[in-house]
Design a protein around this motif. Sequence first.
Motif, short mmCIF file in Angstrom:
data_model
loop_
_atom_site.label_atom_id
_atom_site.label_comp_id
_atom_site.label_asym_id
_atom_site.label_seq_id
_atom_site.Cartn_x
_atom_site.Cartn_y
_atom_site.Cartn_z
N PRO A 20 -78.98 -21.46 96.69
CA PRO A 20 -78.72 -20.40 95.69
C PRO A 20 -78.58 -20.93 94.27
CG PRO A 20 -77.35 -20.09 97.65
CD PRO A 20 -77.99 -21.42 97.78
N VAL A 21 -78.07 -22.14 94.12
CA VAL A 21 -77.95 -22.73 92.79
C VAL A 21 -79.33 -22.97 92.19
CG1 VAL A 21 -77.06 -24.67 91.47
CG2 VAL A 21 -75.75 -23.78 93.40
N PHE A 22 -80.24 -23.53 92.98
CA PHE A 22 -81.59 -23.77 92.48
C PHE A 22 -82.34 -22.46 92.25
CE2 PHE A 22 -80.79 -27.99 94.35
CZ PHE A 22 -81.21 -28.79 93.31
N ALA A 23 -82.06 -21.44 93.06
CA ALA A 23 -82.67 -20.13 92.83
C ALA A 23 -82.22 -19.55 91.50
CB ALA A 23 -82.32 -19.19 93.97
N ALA A 24 -80.94 -19.75 91.17
CA ALA A 24 -80.44 -19.30 89.87
C ALA A 24 -81.10 -20.07 88.73
CB ALA A 24 -78.92 -19.45 89.81
N ILE A 25 -81.37 -21.37 88.95
CA ILE A 25 -82.05 -22.16 87.92
C ILE A 25 -83.48 -21.65 87.71
CG2 ILE A 25 -82.94 -24.47 87.39
CD1 ILE A 25 -80.50 -25.61 88.81
N VAL A 26 -84.14 -21.25 88.79
CA VAL A 26 -85.49 -20.69 88.67
C VAL A 26 -85.46 -19.42 87.85
CG1 VAL A 26 -87.39 -19.67 89.97
CG2 VAL A 26 -86.32 -21.76 90.79
N LEU A 27 -84.48 -18.56 88.11
CA LEU A 27 -84.36 -17.33 87.33
C LEU A 27 -84.06 -17.62 85.87
CD1 LEU A 27 -82.38 -15.07 89.83
CD2 LEU A 27 -84.83 -15.10 89.39
N TRP A 28 -83.22 -18.62 85.63
CA TRP A 28 -82.90 -18.97 84.25
C TRP A 28 -84.13 -19.52 83.52
CZ3 TRP A 28 -79.59 -18.21 80.52
CH2 TRP A 28 -79.55 -19.09 79.43
N ALA A 29 -84.96 -20.27 84.22
CA ALA A 29 -86.17 -20.80 83.60
C ALA A 29 -87.16 -19.69 83.25
CB ALA A 29 -86.83 -21.82 84.53
N ARG A 30 -87.05 -18.56 83.92
CA ARG A 30 -87.93 -17.43 83.65
C ARG A 30 -87.23 -16.34 82.83
NH1 ARG A 30 -92.22 -16.82 87.11
NH2 ARG A 30 -91.91 -14.55 87.18
N ARG A 31 -86.22 -16.75 82.06
CA ARG A 31 -85.42 -15.76 81.33
C ARG A 31 -86.23 -15.06 80.24
NH1 ARG A 31 -84.06 -20.85 79.91
NH2 ARG A 31 -84.12 -21.44 77.69
N SER A 62 -87.27 -1.72 87.77
CA SER A 62 -88.67 -1.39 87.93
C SER A 62 -89.48 -2.67 88.20
CB SER A 62 -89.19 -0.63 86.72
OG SER A 62 -90.48 -0.11 87.00
N TRP A 63 -90.79 -2.62 87.95
CA TRP A 63 -91.68 -3.73 88.31
C TRP A 63 -91.49 -4.93 87.42
CZ3 TRP A 63 -93.13 -2.53 92.88
CH2 TRP A 63 -93.42 -1.20 93.22
N ALA A 64 -90.98 -4.74 86.22
CA ALA A 64 -90.72 -5.88 85.34
C ALA A 64 -89.64 -6.79 85.93
CB ALA A 64 -90.31 -5.40 83.95
N ALA A 65 -88.64 -6.19 86.54
CA ALA A 65 -87.59 -6.98 87.20
C ALA A 65 -88.14 -7.71 88.41
CB ALA A 65 -86.42 -6.07 87.60
N LEU A 66 -89.07 -7.08 89.12
CA LEU A 66 -89.68 -7.75 90.27
C LEU A 66 -90.50 -8.95 89.83
CD1 LEU A 66 -90.26 -7.74 93.33
CD2 LEU A 66 -92.22 -6.26 92.86
N ARG A 67 -91.26 -8.81 88.76
CA ARG A 67 -92.06 -9.95 88.26
C ARG A 67 -91.18 -11.09 87.80
NH1 ARG A 67 -95.28 -5.60 86.23
NH2 ARG A 67 -94.09 -5.62 84.27
N TRP A 68 -90.00 -10.77 87.31
CA TRP A 68 -89.08 -11.83 86.88
C TRP A 68 -88.38 -12.50 88.05
CZ3 TRP A 68 -83.54 -10.97 87.12
CH2 TRP A 68 -82.80 -12.08 86.70
N ALA A 69 -87.97 -11.74 89.04
CA ALA A 69 -87.04 -12.26 90.04
C ALA A 69 -87.70 -12.75 91.33
CB ALA A 69 -86.01 -11.17 90.40
N TRP A 70 -88.96 -12.42 91.58
CA TRP A 70 -89.51 -12.72 92.89
C TRP A 70 -89.54 -14.22 93.21
CZ3 TRP A 70 -93.73 -15.71 93.91
CH2 TRP A 70 -94.64 -15.94 92.87
#
Length: 200
Positions: free
Chosen positions: A64-75, A129-137
């Motif tokens: 989960p920590v690395f998953a959060a880092i991936v999301l942060w890199a795509r901020r 919406s779909w913008a959140a999906l493109r960010w978080a997938w």
Amino acid sequence: MSRDPYSSDQLHATETTPRSRFRETLLLLGGLTLLLGWAYWPTLQSMVHRWSVDPKYSHGFLVPVFAAIVLWARRAQYEKIRFSINWWGLAFILGGCLLRVLAAMLFFEFLDIFSVIPTLLGICVLLGSWAALRWAWPGVLFLVFMMPAPHQIDTTYLNPLSPNRNCFQYLSFANIWIPRDSRRKRHPRRGARAGSGRSL
């Protein structure tokens, strides 16, 4: 100069509408988080116990920590999200519920654990919406690495005593990135040593 009596009301409405939507989104997110935690609490407990007792899955605490880092890199893509309700997210959540029902019918624990993925994706679509999906997938799919493998794969390929484990070891990063020429050069040396030993 006449003053439009509705101009201030319209301006006030346009200022409060995004705030009200954001509050509704936060309330819905909090409710879904509580509901998701309640529904998956036994599953999360079993995964945490598996991480604690099985060395093969001790990395689960860090996923989960690395998953959060991936999301942060795509901020940068997160800034494009406009919080609005998209009911297509319920289709993803319904898919996760169907996986849980199928897991209970087949006594297949991995499906129960994997159902977290479409459920989380559905929450992203529902709220952003779909913008959140493109960010978080990518971050959501990264959570697959914290899930214990199915029993058949675990006992056949991941067991240290299994002969089939060698096919996974061959595909490890060490074997992939070591040049073949450097590994071939070792054989003549071994042969020379063996030949010198025989001549003596």
